[in-house]
Enzyme design. Structure first.
Site, PDB file in Angstrom:
ATOM      1  N   SER A 279       0.824  -1.200   0.000  1.00 61.42           N
ATOM      2  CA  SER A 279       0.000   0.000   0.000  1.00 61.42           C
ATOM      3  C   SER A 279       0.868   1.263   0.000  1.00 61.42           C
ATOM      4  O   SER A 279       1.729   1.419  -0.864  1.00 61.42           O
ATOM      5  CB  SER A 279      -0.953  -0.045   1.208  1.00 61.42           C
ATOM      6  OG  SER A 279      -1.956   0.934   1.117  1.00 61.42           O
TER       7      SER A 279
ATOM      8  N   HIS B 190      -7.416  -5.608  -0.629  1.00 60.60           N
ATOM      9  CA  HIS B 190      -6.217  -4.798  -0.447  1.00 60.60           C
ATOM     10  C   HIS B 190      -5.134  -5.519   0.343  1.00 60.60           C
ATOM     11  O   HIS B 190      -3.969  -5.162   0.274  1.00 60.60           O
ATOM     12  CB  HIS B 190      -6.614  -3.501   0.274  1.00 60.60           C
ATOM     13  CG  HIS B 190      -5.552  -2.451   0.280  1.00 60.60           C
ATOM     14  ND1 HIS B 190      -5.013  -1.936  -0.884  1.00 60.60           N
ATOM     15  CD2 HIS B 190      -4.927  -1.804   1.302  1.00 60.60           C
ATOM     16  CE1 HIS B 190      -4.106  -1.012  -0.575  1.00 60.60           C
ATOM     17  NE2 HIS B 190      -4.028  -0.931   0.743  1.00 60.60           N
TER      18      HIS B 190
ATOM     19  N   ASP C 298     -10.097  -4.043  -5.303  1.00 65.07           N
ATOM     20  CA  ASP C 298      -9.460  -3.332  -4.191  1.00 65.07           C
ATOM     21  C   ASP C 298     -10.031  -1.915  -4.112  1.00 65.07           C
ATOM     22  O   ASP C 298      -9.800  -1.096  -4.996  1.00 65.07           O
ATOM     23  CB  ASP C 298      -7.947  -3.288  -4.448  1.00 65.07           C
ATOM     24  CG  ASP C 298      -7.157  -2.637  -3.322  1.00 65.07           C
ATOM     25  OD1 ASP C 298      -7.778  -2.080  -2.399  1.00 65.07           O
ATOM     26  OD2 ASP C 298      -5.918  -2.684  -3.376  1.00 65.07           O
TER      27      ASP C 298
END
Length: 281
Positions: free
Chosen positions: A113, A263, A235
């Site tokens: 991320s 995610h 996601d």
């Protein structure tokens, strides 16, 4: 004699500085000491524990470095400084510190991320520390901006920040199932919920603002380290088209589309993620 004493004093100061970084960022080093080093970076609201199921798959043939960004996990919360961490550059500083303190550079950096962009910023400043970047579900900007679709309107983010501020446990309980996107794995959703809910409130609110208002699009062309982009499907934090956007703007980068939703693919499908990391090495 004076030169020798000076060198010893300098080495001693460097050792103390490295020890401070190891403690501050709760750095753990495992695997083979004489092997190439992989450093794993966690995303917002989580900690190094989210990488263990993936990292352990490399312990026989790599040196593994795990750490927590300041304010997360077992890091030194007293070191959290809103001014230092008011942009992703502060976290890039920490990553550079961790790599230098742990040694083994140049390293492969695997970032989940926002850690993907933190790794990118660190590599722009210190490309000598990195042999490859592997970004898992990264995004250079989360807010929509004209023709650019990051996935969130400004009002959406303001509502999210208000929810963290007023009811962090409730916010964590509602967001965790949406970001994991795997009804068949409720234990993963519960784990993410716990991580979100237990992040220090001061950090949870400030770091969220920094992450969701960050914009690294203008820096992508400066990345010179070989880069692999790993994108999942479904996601909500990093929509699938973002992978293609990054591939077009990071010279020579490779895009891998995972057959996995959500995610937190390193928690829901650690074997699949590990396979793609090994393929990129």
């Amino acid at each position: 004699m004076e030169t020798s004493a000076h060198s010893l004093a300098h080495a001693s100061r460097a050792d103390r500085a490295n020890d401070d970084v190891i403690r501050r960022n709760a750095v753990t080093v495992t695997g083979r000491a004489d092997a190439p080093t992989i450093v794993f970076g966690h995303g917002y609201g989580t900690d190094q524990s989210t990488w263990r199921a993936v990292a352990e798959r490399f312990s026989d043939d790599h040196r593994i470095v795990l750490f927590d960004y300041v304010g997360s996990g077992g890091s030194d919360i007293s070191a959290y400084d809103e001014q230092r961490y008011d942009s992703l550059e502060g976290y890039a500083d920490d990553l550079i510190d961790v790599i230098e303190a742990a040694g083994g550079e140049p390293v492969v950096f695997v970032g989940h991320s926002v850690s993907g962009m933190i790794g990118a910023l660190a590599s722009i400043r210190r490309p000598d520390l990195f042999s490859r970047l592997i970004m898992i579900c990264p995004s250079p900007r989360y807010l929509n901006d004209g023709e650019y679709i990051g996935g969130f309107e400004r009002d959406d983010v303001l509502e999210l920040l208000a929810a963290i501020e007023t009811n962090q446990p409730g916010w964590a309980a509602s967001l965790a199932p949406a970001v994991t996107a795997r009804e068949d794995l409720p234990e993963v959703s519960e784990r993410v919920r716990n991580l979100y809910a237990n992040t220090a409130h001061r950090v949870a609110t400030h770091f969220a603002r920094v992450v969701f208002f960050s914009d690294t699009r203008h820096r992508l062309s400066e990345i010179t380290v070989p880069t692999t982009l790993v994108q999942s499907v479904g996601d909500i934090i990093c929509p699938p088209h973002i992978g293609g956007y990054l591939k077009q703007r990071i010279t020579g980068s490779e895009l891998v589309q995972l057959d996995s939703a959500g995610h937190f693919v390193h928690l829901t499908d650690p074997a699949l993620v590990a396979e793609q990391i090994r393929r990129a090495l």
